[in-house]
Write an enzyme that holds these catalytic residues in place. Structure first.
Site, PDB file in Angstrom:
ATOM      1  N   HIS A   9      43.388  46.852  40.737  1.00 52.80           N
ATOM      2  CA  HIS A   9      43.436  45.905  39.169  1.00 52.80           C
ATOM      3  C   HIS A   9      41.999  46.838  38.633  1.00 52.80           C
ATOM      4  CE1 HIS A   9      42.063  42.420  36.622  1.00 52.80           C
ATOM      5  NE2 HIS A   9      43.337  41.944  36.976  1.00 52.80           N
ATOM      6  N   ASP A  28      39.221  43.004  47.794  1.00 47.83           N
ATOM      7  CA  ASP A  28      39.330  42.124  46.264  1.00 47.83           C
ATOM      8  C   ASP A  28      40.168  41.295  46.861  1.00 47.83           C
ATOM      9  OD1 ASP A  28      40.345  41.284  44.314  1.00 47.83           O
ATOM     10  OD2 ASP A  28      40.804  43.356  43.010  1.00 47.83           O
ATOM     11  N   GLN A  87      44.327  38.157  45.024  1.00 52.51           N
ATOM     12  CA  GLN A  87      45.605  37.838  45.895  1.00 52.51           C
ATOM     13  C   GLN A  87      45.373  38.038  46.701  1.00 52.51           C
ATOM     14  OE1 GLN A  87      47.587  36.615  43.210  1.00 52.51           O
ATOM     15  NE2 GLN A  87      46.798  38.154  41.453  1.00 52.51           N
ATOM     16  N   LYS A  92      43.130  30.980  41.300  1.00 51.97           N
ATOM     17  CA  LYS A  92      44.206  31.858  41.949  1.00 51.97           C
ATOM     18  C   LYS A  92      44.233  31.073  43.089  1.00 51.97           C
ATOM     19  CE  LYS A  92      43.772  36.566  39.756  1.00 51.97           C
ATOM     20  NZ  LYS A  92      44.076  36.543  38.988  1.00 51.97           N
ATOM     21  N   CYS A  95      47.028  45.188  34.161  1.00 51.69           N
ATOM     22  CA  CYS A  95      45.251  45.357  34.705  1.00 51.69           C
ATOM     23  C   CYS A  95      45.103  46.517  35.412  1.00 51.69           C
ATOM     24  CB  CYS A  95      44.631  44.183  35.047  1.00 51.69           C
ATOM     25  SG  CYS A  95      44.272  42.944  34.005  1.00 51.69           S
TER      26      CYS A  95
HETATM   27  N1  PMP Z   1      41.557  41.750  41.511  1.00 51.17           N
HETATM   28  C1  PMP Z   1      42.679  41.360  41.679  1.00 51.17           C
HETATM   29  C2  PMP Z   1      43.811  41.925  42.417  1.00 51.17           C
HETATM   30  C3  PMP Z   1      43.353  40.791  40.729  1.00 51.17           C
HETATM   31  O1  PMP Z   1      44.500  41.035  40.717  1.00 51.17           O
HETATM   32  C4  PMP Z   1      42.325  39.816  39.302  1.00 51.17           C
HETATM   33  C5  PMP Z   1      43.170  38.802  38.429  1.00 51.17           C
HETATM   34  N2  PMP Z   1      44.709  39.399  37.898  1.00 51.17           N
HETATM   35  C6  PMP Z   1      40.935  40.198  39.593  1.00 51.17           C
HETATM   36  C7  PMP Z   1      40.528  41.347  40.313  1.00 51.17           C
HETATM   37  C8  PMP Z   1      39.922  39.643  38.159  1.00 51.17           C
HETATM   38  O2  PMP Z   1      40.023  38.471  38.915  1.00 51.17           O
HETATM   39  P1  PMP Z   1      39.331  37.728  37.988  1.00 51.17           P
HETATM   40  O3  PMP Z   1      39.887  37.393  36.602  1.00 51.17           O
HETATM   41  O4  PMP Z   1      39.352  35.927  38.279  1.00 51.17           O
HETATM   42  O5  PMP Z   1      38.537  37.665  37.804  1.00 51.17           O
END
Ligand code: PMP
Length: 405
Positions: free
Chosen positions: A123, A200, A203, A226, A364
């Site tokens: 991401h 990270d 997910q 999430k 993203c």
């Molecule tokens: N890493 C991953 C794999 C994600 O899916 C996301 C959210 N789509 C993020 C990081 C970022 O999370 P947040 O916007 O809650 O900081």
């Protein structure tokens, strides 16, 4: 049925609403999850009956708010099986957790010519913070490649290590492909080179039990929203021996021991990394969310979502022109797809009119889109409350839209 899904759905008032006169089919859980009543009630209760700033007051309410906040830290510790609450830092979310670590680790341990290893399927929030470090310090970013099913190539990963490798930062589960990376093995490989690993877990945490000690992760990041908790709160787990050695991220109240105009000494863990007033109401609510999923059982949630994902993939595959993107052997509850040459945005917009909330676009993860040679995908991502009937509605919707083109 592993748990009573109809009863569970009643805990989430939003699932009962309609959009465009159709029952909502919410399949955008990868972006954010809906909240059970216990989570929202906890926030309302705290604002109405406890609210006071934490850690600072001698008065009753402040102490009660502090107790709730610190009890939440213990709930998080238990949930991810950290050794100590000193290892649980509250942040605004995964993004801030990664930025905190990149900034602090960069200050403490990275010099020009040092290297960080990330992967093709990161991401942006696990790419751009390292690029900012690269621009500031002249560090290099190396990228683990993947195969066409969406699995990282571990032989290639092994070859990326050098004497200058300072950190590996990889996603537990891809938000686009659903791939569950073999992080435990990847951490062992990094440790053989003496290199720490940040995972990270944005997910990862919502979909299966995570044990940071079993993974032997040095750092692990996730977001509250999430995992059925509120927005604005997340976690950075770090091994105490690392957090002790890392310099602070932001300066301000709470993170200090003593301040003079000449010199400041910093607070002990975890407060050293928590400058300013935390979102103490959100931390309470996050703890209620973790209690909620724990009561259902993370293994039950994983099993339910696995069945839904398999069912969805099998049914979607039958649609002419269907291209599923991400067919890793170990896969979480994310299904990305394209049909013929129908633009992902058109598909998403027309599904929306049928009451089906999916995500479209690059999610993203633009470098991953470049690797796949596409601009974006349609993504359905399942949560603990989704049903087979909802998958059927999705499949019928995709068929209907496909016939229109
Ligand atoms: N890493 C991953 C794999 C994600 O899916 C996301 C959210 N789509 C993020 C990081 C970022 O999370 P947040 O916007 O809650 O900081």
């Amino acid at each position: 049925m592993i748990y009573n899904i109809n009863k569970v759905r009643e805990d989430f008032p939003i699932l009962g609403r309609e959009v465009y006169g159709k029952p909502l089919v919410y399949l955008d859980n990868g972006a954010t999850t809906q909240k059970p009543r216990v989570v929202v009630d906890a926030m309302v209760d705290e604002y109405y009956s406890v609210n006071a700033n934490v850690h600072r007051g001698v008065h009753f309410l402040s102490q009660q708010a502090t107790e709730l906040h610190e009890a939440s830290r213990e709930t998080v510790r238990r949930f991810i099986n950290a050794r100590s609450t000193n290892e649980v830092i509250f942040t605004r979310g995964t993004t801030e957790s990664v930025n905190l670590l990149a900034s602090s680790f960069g200050d403490g341990f990275m010099r020009e010519g040092d290297e960080v290893i990330i992967s093709t399927m990161e991401h942006h929030s696990n790419i751009v913070p390292w690029q900012l470090q690269a621009a500031r310090r002249g560090i290099a970013i190396k990228v683990i490649p993947m195969n066409d099913q969406g699995e990282l190539l571990l032989d290639e990963y092994e070859k990326l290590f050098s004497e200058r490798t300072k950190l590996v930062s990889i996603t537990h589960v891809s938000n686009v492909l659903g791939t569950i990376n073999p992080v435990r093995q990847m951490i062992t490989m990094a440790h053989e080179h003496g290199v720490p690993v940040l995972v990270d877990g944005a997910q990862g945490v919502p979909h299966a039990a995570v044990d940071v000690q079993d993974l032997d992760a040095d750092f692990y990041a996730f977001s509250g929203h999430k995992v059925y908790g509120p927005t604005g709160v997340g976690v950075l787990y770090g091994k105490e021996e690392w957090l002790d050695r890392l310099p602070p991220y932001q300066g301000g109240g709470e993170m200090i021991q003593t301040v003079t105009f000449e010199k400041t000494t910093f607070n002990e863990l975890p407060f050293k990394f928590e400058a300013g007033t935390p979102d103490y109401v959100a931390t309470t609510a996050l703890a209620r969310a973790l209690d909620y999923v724990t009561a259902l059982g993370m293994d039950n949630i994983a099993l339910h979502e696995h069945e839904l994902t398999q069912y969805a993939m099998n049914r979607l595959r039958e649609i002419p022109g269907m291209r599923l993107i991400g067919e890793a052997e170990h896969k979480s509850s994310v299904v990305s797809f394209l049909v013929g040459d129908i633009h992902h945005f058109d598909m998403g917009t027309l599904l929306d009119r049928l009451g089906i909330a999916v995500r479209t676009g690059h999610h993203c993860a633009q470098p991953l889109m470049q690797r796949l040679g596409i601009e974006g995908t349609v993504r359905a991502s399942f949560g603990l409350y989704n049903t087979k009937e909802e998958v059927d509605i999705l499949v019928a919707g995709v068929e209907r839209v496909s016939r229109m083109f």
